[in-house]
Every structure is written in structure tokens, then in C-alpha cells.
Design an enzyme around this catalytic site. Structure first.
Site, PDB file in Angstrom:
ATOM      1  N   TYR A 188      42.114  33.044  42.344  1.00 31.70           N
ATOM      2  CA  TYR A 188      41.136  33.676  43.224  1.00 31.70           C
ATOM      3  C   TYR A 188      41.146  33.051  44.608  1.00 31.70           C
ATOM      4  O   TYR A 188      41.257  33.731  45.617  1.00 31.70           O
ATOM      5  CB  TYR A 188      39.728  33.559  42.627  1.00 31.70           C
TER       6      TYR A 188
ATOM      7  N   GLU B  91      44.515  37.790  36.521  1.00 35.94           N
ATOM      8  CA  GLU B  91      43.362  38.125  37.358  1.00 35.94           C
ATOM      9  C   GLU B  91      43.621  37.663  38.786  1.00 35.94           C
ATOM     10  O   GLU B  91      44.028  36.527  39.006  1.00 35.94           O
ATOM     11  CB  GLU B  91      42.074  37.462  36.846  1.00 35.94           C
TER      12      GLU B  91
ATOM     13  N   TRP C  14      41.971  42.341  39.883  1.00 40.54           N
ATOM     14  CA  TRP C  14      40.634  42.170  39.301  1.00 40.54           C
ATOM     15  C   TRP C  14      39.602  42.718  40.268  1.00 40.54           C
ATOM     16  O   TRP C  14      39.459  42.184  41.356  1.00 40.54           O
ATOM     17  CB  TRP C  14      40.387  40.687  39.021  1.00 40.54           C
TER      18      TRP C  14
ATOM     19  N   GLU D  26      28.949  38.948  37.152  1.00 39.36           N
ATOM     20  CA  GLU D  26      29.619  37.736  37.622  1.00 39.36           C
ATOM     21  C   GLU D  26      28.828  36.484  37.243  1.00 39.36           C
ATOM     22  O   GLU D  26      27.601  36.436  37.365  1.00 39.36           O
ATOM     23  CB  GLU D  26      29.794  37.797  39.144  1.00 39.36           C
TER      24      GLU D  26
END
Length: 243
Positions: free
Chosen positions: A51, A125, A173, A180
């Protein structure tokens, strides 16, 4: 080593990382010879999530070792900002610490190739949340998510070509919203838009349309860098201004 190495060293070498064994000592169990032989090389592929990149700084451990968590033993404190108050990359929403650093995926893939013998990798992801306060127009235009995926795919393509990293798949993703951790539904996800007040109001976002074009172009034409670069143009900014 207290993150990826914790499971990657056993999967590749049948033992925990040296630094973990040094710091944790007798609190860390040892593999028997049979266990080491069983676990080493037992994976089929690695599913990696990426991420964002964070800064790390030393963190003293004031507690007795028997009360340490894995993070205490690691002796590091992960932060969003450096000592000058700067984020590693462009900021989407500072109040939510929402930023991105696409070059990080290049470094992570190269690290896994070099350290663990170029394993088969799938990016399971990769994505970003956006503020829940955005208007409907902004959510559907979704220029932030286009820039995020496009820039990360640029660096992923680059590391595959330059370093020969064995990446065989990429999953954006996500398709829709999700709950979340720590933020609930205050942030939004997804390549598709759903109006929670009117579930019949559903639309594929511009990011979803962009991802469709990217996937179709990848299947038909192996040379996709020009498409990625052109997507990081002023077109997304025009969509933002239109809202």
C-alpha cells in the site's frame, strides 16, 4: 526481519532470521530438523500486499523482555512523517495520513527477488482509500485512484523488466467499498461507486474504466508503458476540476 523475515526465512531456509534469534533468544522456539526440512521450500507462491511506505526510527524497549510484543522486540517505531514533518510521497488527504509512494513497490519486489531467490509473486492487494467526504462527482471521477494504480503499475512493470522479478499477477484493491480497520466506513474504496442511500445508484468509476482499458491493452499488446504514462497526464486533473 521481524515482518517478512519472520515467515520468509523459515519458508526458504527452515529457520528464523539471525537477528530475531539474537534479540528474542530463548523466547523464540527452534525448528527441529524434521520441521525445518518440512517447511523450507513448502510454498507455491507469495501473495504480497503493498500500500504505502513508512519511515522507521529506533524505539527503546522499557518493558521486561517477557512482556515484549514482536514490535517491541523489533525496536522500531513506524511513522508516516519524518523528523521534518514530511510524508514519503504525494498526499491525498493529510487528515487521514493518506499518501502514496509508488517507487516503494519497485524496492520491495527487488528485495524479495534478491533475498529469497526470485520467488513466484502475485500482488494480492494494492490500492488506496479516499476521503468519505468527497462528492458523488469526485468519487466517480476518481482521479486519485487512477494516479495511484497507474504509478504503481509503472514501477511494477519497470522492476519486472529491469530486474527480472517473477511477478505473475496484480489485484487492484478493491472492486467496491469495504470496512476499513480503524476507520470503518469513513473512507471509501473501490473501482465501482455505490450510493449507500440509494443502492440502485451504482456506477463503474473512471478508475474502473481505466483499469478495464489497461487489462485489455495488456492482453493484446505487451508494450503498455506508453498507456501508463499517458494516464498520468492532465486528463485526470481536468476531471477533478470539472467537479
Amino acid at each position: 526481519e521481524f515482518f517478512h523475515g519472520w515467515y520468509m526465512e523459515p519458508l526458504t531456509k527452515g529457520r528464523y532470521p539471525d537477528i530475531m534469534r539474537q534479540i528474542v533468544g530463548t523466547r523464540l522456539p527452534n525448528f527441529t530438523e524434521d520441521e525445518a526440512e518440512l517447511v523450507a521450500g513448502s510454498y507455491d507462491f507469495l501473495g504480497l500486499n503493498y500500500y504505502v511506505t513508512q519511515y522507521a526510527k529506533p524505539k527503546p524497549n522499557p518493558y521486561p523482555s517477557e512482556k515484549h510484543t514482536a514490535m517491541d522486540d523489533a525496536g522500531v517505531d513506524l511513522t508516516f512523517k519524518n523528523s521534518r514533518g514530511e510524508y514519503p510521497g504525494p498526499v491525498f488527504a493529510e487528515d487521514a495520513n493518506s499518501y502514496y509512494y509508488p517507487k516503494g513497490i519497485y524496492y520491495v519486489m527487488d528485495y524479495f527477488k534478491t533475498k529469497y531467490g526470485n520467488p513466484l509473486i502475485y500482488i494480492t492487494e494494492n490500492g488506496i482509500s479516499t476521503p468519505g467526504s468527497e462528492s458523488r462527482c469526485e468519487r466517480i471521477a476518481d482521479y486519485k485512484r487512477i494516479n495511484y494504480h497507474c504509478s504503481h503499475l509503472c514501477f511494477l512493470s519497470k522492476v519486472i523488466k529491469e530486474k527480472g522479478v517473477n511477478v505473475r499477477g496484480y489485484f487492484a484493491w478493491a472492486l467496491g467499498d469495504n470496512y476499513e480497520f480503524g476507520k470503518g466506513f469513513t473512507v471509501r474504496f473501490g473501482l465501482s461507486y455505490v450510493n449507500w442511500d440509494d443502492l440502485n445508484d451504482r456506477n463503474l468509476k473512471e478508475s474502473g474504466k481505466w483499469y478495464q482499458r489497461f487489462i485489455n491493452g495488456t492482453a493484446k499488446n505487451p508494450v503498455k508503458q506508453n498507456f501508463l504514462r499517458s494516464s498520468l497526464s492532465s486528463q485526470n486533473q481536468k476531471k477533478r476540476l470539472a467537479c
